[in-house]
Write a protein that holds these residues in place. Structure first.
Motif, PDB file in Angstrom:
ATOM      1  N   LEU A   3       0.815  -1.223   0.000  1.00 41.30           N
ATOM      2  CA  LEU A   3       0.000   0.000   0.000  1.00 41.30           C
ATOM      3  C   LEU A   3       0.843   1.265   0.000  1.00 41.30           C
ATOM      4  O   LEU A   3       0.524   2.233  -0.691  1.00 41.30           O
ATOM      5  CB  LEU A   3      -0.929   0.021   1.213  1.00 41.30           C
ATOM      6  CG  LEU A   3      -2.266  -0.709   1.111  1.00 41.30           C
ATOM      7  CD1 LEU A   3      -2.988  -0.694   2.452  1.00 41.30           C
ATOM      8  CD2 LEU A   3      -3.165  -0.086   0.036  1.00 41.30           C
TER       9      LEU A   3
ATOM     10  N   LEU B 137      -1.334   7.073   4.645  1.00 41.59           N
ATOM     11  CA  LEU B 137      -1.896   7.197   3.302  1.00 41.59           C
ATOM     12  C   LEU B 137      -2.441   8.595   3.015  1.00 41.59           C
ATOM     13  O   LEU B 137      -2.494   9.023   1.864  1.00 41.59           O
ATOM     14  CB  LEU B 137      -3.026   6.172   3.114  1.00 41.59           C
ATOM     15  CG  LEU B 137      -2.614   4.710   2.906  1.00 41.59           C
ATOM     16  CD1 LEU B 137      -3.825   3.785   3.002  1.00 41.59           C
ATOM     17  CD2 LEU B 137      -1.945   4.536   1.541  1.00 41.59           C
TER      18      LEU B 137
ATOM     19  N   ARG C 291      -3.883   8.478  -3.117  1.00 42.78           N
ATOM     20  CA  ARG C 291      -4.034   7.708  -1.872  1.00 42.78           C
ATOM     21  C   ARG C 291      -5.180   6.703  -1.926  1.00 42.78           C
ATOM     22  O   ARG C 291      -5.136   5.685  -1.258  1.00 42.78           O
ATOM     23  CB  ARG C 291      -4.249   8.660  -0.692  1.00 42.78           C
ATOM     24  CG  ARG C 291      -5.498   9.532  -0.811  1.00 42.78           C
ATOM     25  CD  ARG C 291      -5.567  10.550   0.288  1.00 42.78           C
ATOM     26  NE  ARG C 291      -6.806  11.327   0.190  1.00 42.78           N
ATOM     27  CZ  ARG C 291      -7.089  12.355   0.970  1.00 42.78           C
ATOM     28  NH1 ARG C 291      -6.228  12.728   1.910  1.00 42.78           N
ATOM     29  NH2 ARG C 291      -8.230  13.007   0.837  1.00 42.78           N
ATOM     30  N   GLU C 292      -6.205   6.979  -2.756  1.00 47.36           N
ATOM     31  CA  GLU C 292      -7.337   6.050  -2.863  1.00 47.36           C
ATOM     32  C   GLU C 292      -7.047   4.902  -3.836  1.00 47.36           C
ATOM     33  O   GLU C 292      -7.806   3.939  -3.888  1.00 47.36           O
ATOM     34  CB  GLU C 292      -8.609   6.772  -3.344  1.00 47.36           C
ATOM     35  CG  GLU C 292      -9.107   7.857  -2.417  1.00 47.36           C
ATOM     36  CD  GLU C 292      -8.620   9.228  -2.838  1.00 47.36           C
ATOM     37  OE1 GLU C 292      -7.678   9.306  -3.676  1.00 47.36           O
ATOM     38  OE2 GLU C 292      -9.158  10.228  -2.315  1.00 47.36           O
ATOM     39  N   TYR C 293      -5.963   5.021  -4.608  1.00 53.29           N
ATOM     40  CA  TYR C 293      -5.701   4.051  -5.690  1.00 53.29           C
ATOM     41  C   TYR C 293      -4.379   3.303  -5.515  1.00 53.29           C
ATOM     42  O   TYR C 293      -3.853   2.741  -6.453  1.00 53.29           O
ATOM     43  CB  TYR C 293      -5.687   4.776  -7.039  1.00 53.29           C
ATOM     44  CG  TYR C 293      -6.995   5.424  -7.411  1.00 53.29           C
ATOM     45  CD1 TYR C 293      -8.029   4.681  -7.986  1.00 53.29           C
ATOM     46  CD2 TYR C 293      -7.203   6.783  -7.188  1.00 53.29           C
ATOM     47  CE1 TYR C 293      -9.237   5.285  -8.320  1.00 53.29           C
ATOM     48  CE2 TYR C 293      -8.404   7.385  -7.528  1.00 53.29           C
ATOM     49  CZ  TYR C 293      -9.413   6.631  -8.090  1.00 53.29           C
ATOM     50  OH  TYR C 293     -10.611   7.215  -8.433  1.00 53.29           O
ATOM     51  N   ARG C 294      -3.843   3.291  -4.310  1.00 50.42           N
ATOM     52  CA  ARG C 294      -2.528   2.663  -4.102  1.00 50.42           C
ATOM     53  C   ARG C 294      -2.568   1.168  -4.434  1.00 50.42           C
ATOM     54  O   ARG C 294      -1.681   0.645  -5.096  1.00 50.42           O
ATOM     55  CB  ARG C 294      -2.073   2.860  -2.651  1.00 50.42           C
ATOM     56  CG  ARG C 294      -2.048   4.295  -2.162  1.00 50.42           C
ATOM     57  CD  ARG C 294      -0.980   5.129  -2.786  1.00 50.42           C
ATOM     58  NE  ARG C 294       0.352   4.655  -2.455  1.00 50.42           N
ATOM     59  CZ  ARG C 294       1.473   5.285  -2.798  1.00 50.42           C
ATOM     60  NH1 ARG C 294       1.414   6.416  -3.488  1.00 50.42           N
ATOM     61  NH2 ARG C 294       2.655   4.786  -2.487  1.00 50.42           N
ATOM     62  N   LEU C 295      -3.615   0.492  -3.961  1.00 52.43           N
ATOM     63  CA  LEU C 295      -3.709  -0.954  -4.221  1.00 52.43           C
ATOM     64  C   LEU C 295      -4.029  -1.214  -5.691  1.00 52.43           C
ATOM     65  O   LEU C 295      -3.472  -2.126  -6.303  1.00 52.43           O
ATOM     66  CB  LEU C 295      -4.779  -1.573  -3.324  1.00 52.43           C
ATOM     67  CG  LEU C 295      -4.890  -3.100  -3.397  1.00 52.43           C
ATOM     68  CD1 LEU C 295      -3.590  -3.771  -2.956  1.00 52.43           C
ATOM     69  CD2 LEU C 295      -6.055  -3.603  -2.542  1.00 52.43           C
ATOM     70  N   HIS C 296      -4.919  -0.403  -6.258  1.00 53.51           N
ATOM     71  CA  HIS C 296      -5.267  -0.517  -7.684  1.00 53.51           C
ATOM     72  C   HIS C 296      -4.001  -0.445  -8.539  1.00 53.51           C
ATOM     73  O   HIS C 296      -3.777  -1.283  -9.419  1.00 53.51           O
ATOM     74  CB  HIS C 296      -6.232   0.601  -8.062  1.00 53.51           C
ATOM     75  CG  HIS C 296      -6.480   0.721  -9.534  1.00 53.51           C
ATOM     76  ND1 HIS C 296      -5.604   1.381 -10.384  1.00 53.51           N
ATOM     77  CD2 HIS C 296      -7.488   0.253 -10.322  1.00 53.51           C
ATOM     78  CE1 HIS C 296      -6.065   1.312 -11.626  1.00 53.51           C
ATOM     79  NE2 HIS C 296      -7.203   0.639 -11.615  1.00 53.51           N
TER      80      HIS C 296
ATOM     81  N   ASN D 213      -9.312   1.795  -0.680  1.00 53.15           N
ATOM     82  CA  ASN D 213      -8.333   1.186  -1.587  1.00 53.15           C
ATOM     83  C   ASN D 213      -8.817  -0.179  -2.075  1.00 53.15           C
ATOM     84  O   ASN D 213      -8.633  -0.538  -3.243  1.00 53.15           O
ATOM     85  CB  ASN D 213      -6.974   1.044  -0.888  1.00 53.15           C
ATOM     86  CG  ASN D 213      -6.044   2.201  -1.184  1.00 53.15           C
ATOM     87  OD1 ASN D 213      -5.310   2.201  -2.156  1.00 53.15           O
ATOM     88  ND2 ASN D 213      -6.119   3.221  -0.348  1.00 53.15           N
TER      89      ASN D 213
ATOM     90  N   THR E  28     -11.544   0.513  -4.760  1.00 57.75           N
ATOM     91  CA  THR E  28     -11.115   1.068  -6.054  1.00 57.75           C
ATOM     92  C   THR E  28     -10.292   0.063  -6.855  1.00 57.75           C
ATOM     93  O   THR E  28     -10.118   0.214  -8.058  1.00 57.75           O
ATOM     94  CB  THR E  28     -10.287   2.355  -5.875  1.00 57.75           C
ATOM     95  OG1 THR E  28      -9.162   2.079  -5.037  1.00 57.75           O
ATOM     96  CG2 THR E  28     -11.119   3.478  -5.273  1.00 57.75           C
ATOM     97  N   ALA E  29      -9.795  -0.987  -6.173  1.00 54.02           N
ATOM     98  CA  ALA E  29      -8.950  -1.985  -6.852  1.00 54.02           C
ATOM     99  C   ALA E  29      -9.774  -3.068  -7.535  1.00 54.02           C
ATOM    100  O   ALA E  29      -9.225  -3.887  -8.267  1.00 54.02           O
ATOM    101  CB  ALA E  29      -7.990  -2.624  -5.856  1.00 54.02           C
TER     102      ALA E  29
END
Length: 282
Positions: free
Chosen positions: A64, A99, A105-110, A140, A143-144
């Motif tokens: 992350l 984060l 920050r909302e798309y780190r895992l994506h 996260n 959004t992934a």
């Protein structure tokens, strides 16, 4: 393409982690290549899959915050050849704060998953187990993925919090991830001896329609015992009622495919037949 699924419910104790690991294990036993990503700092999914997750282990936390690639954090499960886990450690508890100041920050895992990792690894399914709260970690997770699987227990207050979860999914769908939708609802802790379980199941089916899986997960001592031995119930007692129910639910979820929502149903998916019917009415 892999089906990437977040298992979510803001209510605690409904069987999120149990559903994540047992659906994954059942699908792996049926020949699929499956990854479980543990995003809950408690690390219960990691425990059930026999993954190392002591503090300092390379985990979903490092993925992350961008310190490592998913490939380096991934562990092969000792339970089955086709089953893998990216574990969670207690370090994840501080990730929410870290984060906040990060880019995307909302798309780190994506970004970590979708920039080649999933294609290279050739997974059929990815299940993400997230904490029972709507913070940046859960966002996260949302959004992934495209799909959300919601476990709902057949007890009093079963639908408490589900309305809020629907609202949050709709909000994320509108602002952050237009493809996000509910592709499955799984009834858990079903006790066929009680009128209450039947009433709750009817209420859930009335609200969510055909997206609710036909197979339900019964109350089962074996399902509860399995994590204490670092196993899924599929490994612990494959002939138990709980294991057989998860086998059947996983097979149904796999064979029926992704239920997409219609523009008139918000984020709730519908069967292809209902979708065609709604299109005809429009």
């Amino acid at each position: 393409m892999a089906r990437v699924v977040t298992v979510a419910n803001q209510k605690g104790g409904v069987g999120k982690t149990t559903t994540s690991v047992n659906m994954a294990a059942a699908l792996a036993h049926q020949g699929a290549k499956v990854l479980v990503i543990d995003l809950d700092p408690q690390g219960n999914a990691s425990t059930a899959l026999g993954a190392e997750h002591t503090s300092g282990t390379v985990s979903s936390y490092e993925v992350l915050i961008g310190q490592t690639e998913p490939t380096d954090a991934m562990q092969a499960s000792s339970q089955h050849d086709g089953l893998f886990c990216i574990p969670a450690t207690i370090d994840l508890a501080g990730a929410e704060i870290e984060l906040v100041s990060m880019v995307r920050r909302e798309y780190r895992l994506h970004d970590a998953l979708r920039r080649g990792f999933l294609e290279e690894q050739g997974f059929d399914f990815v299940f993400i187990d997230c904490p029972p709260s709507l913070g940046l970690i859960t966002i996260n997770a949302m959004t992934a993925v495209d799909e959300v699987l919601i476990p709902i227990q057949c007890e009093y207050y079963a639908l408490e919090g589900v309305g809020q979860l629907l609202g949050n999914i709709s909000m994320i769908r509108e602002h952050l991830n237009h493809n996000l939708h509910i592709s499955g609802v799984l009834l858990t802790m079903y006790d066929a001896r009680t009128r209450l379980a039947s009433d709750v199941a009817d209420e859930v089916r009335n609200q969510f329609g055909e997206v609710v899986l036909k197979n339900v997960i019964p109350r089962s001592v074996k399902v509860s015992e399995a994590p204490g031995f670092g196993q899924t119930v599929i490994e612990y007692d494959p002939t138990s009622r709980g294991a057989m129910a998860y086998f059947d639910a996983a097979k149904e979820f796999s064979e029926r495919g992704d239920y997409q929502p219609h523009e008139t149903t918000g984020p709730i998916g519908v069967s292809p037949e209902v979708y065609a019917q709604l299109e005809g009415e429009n």
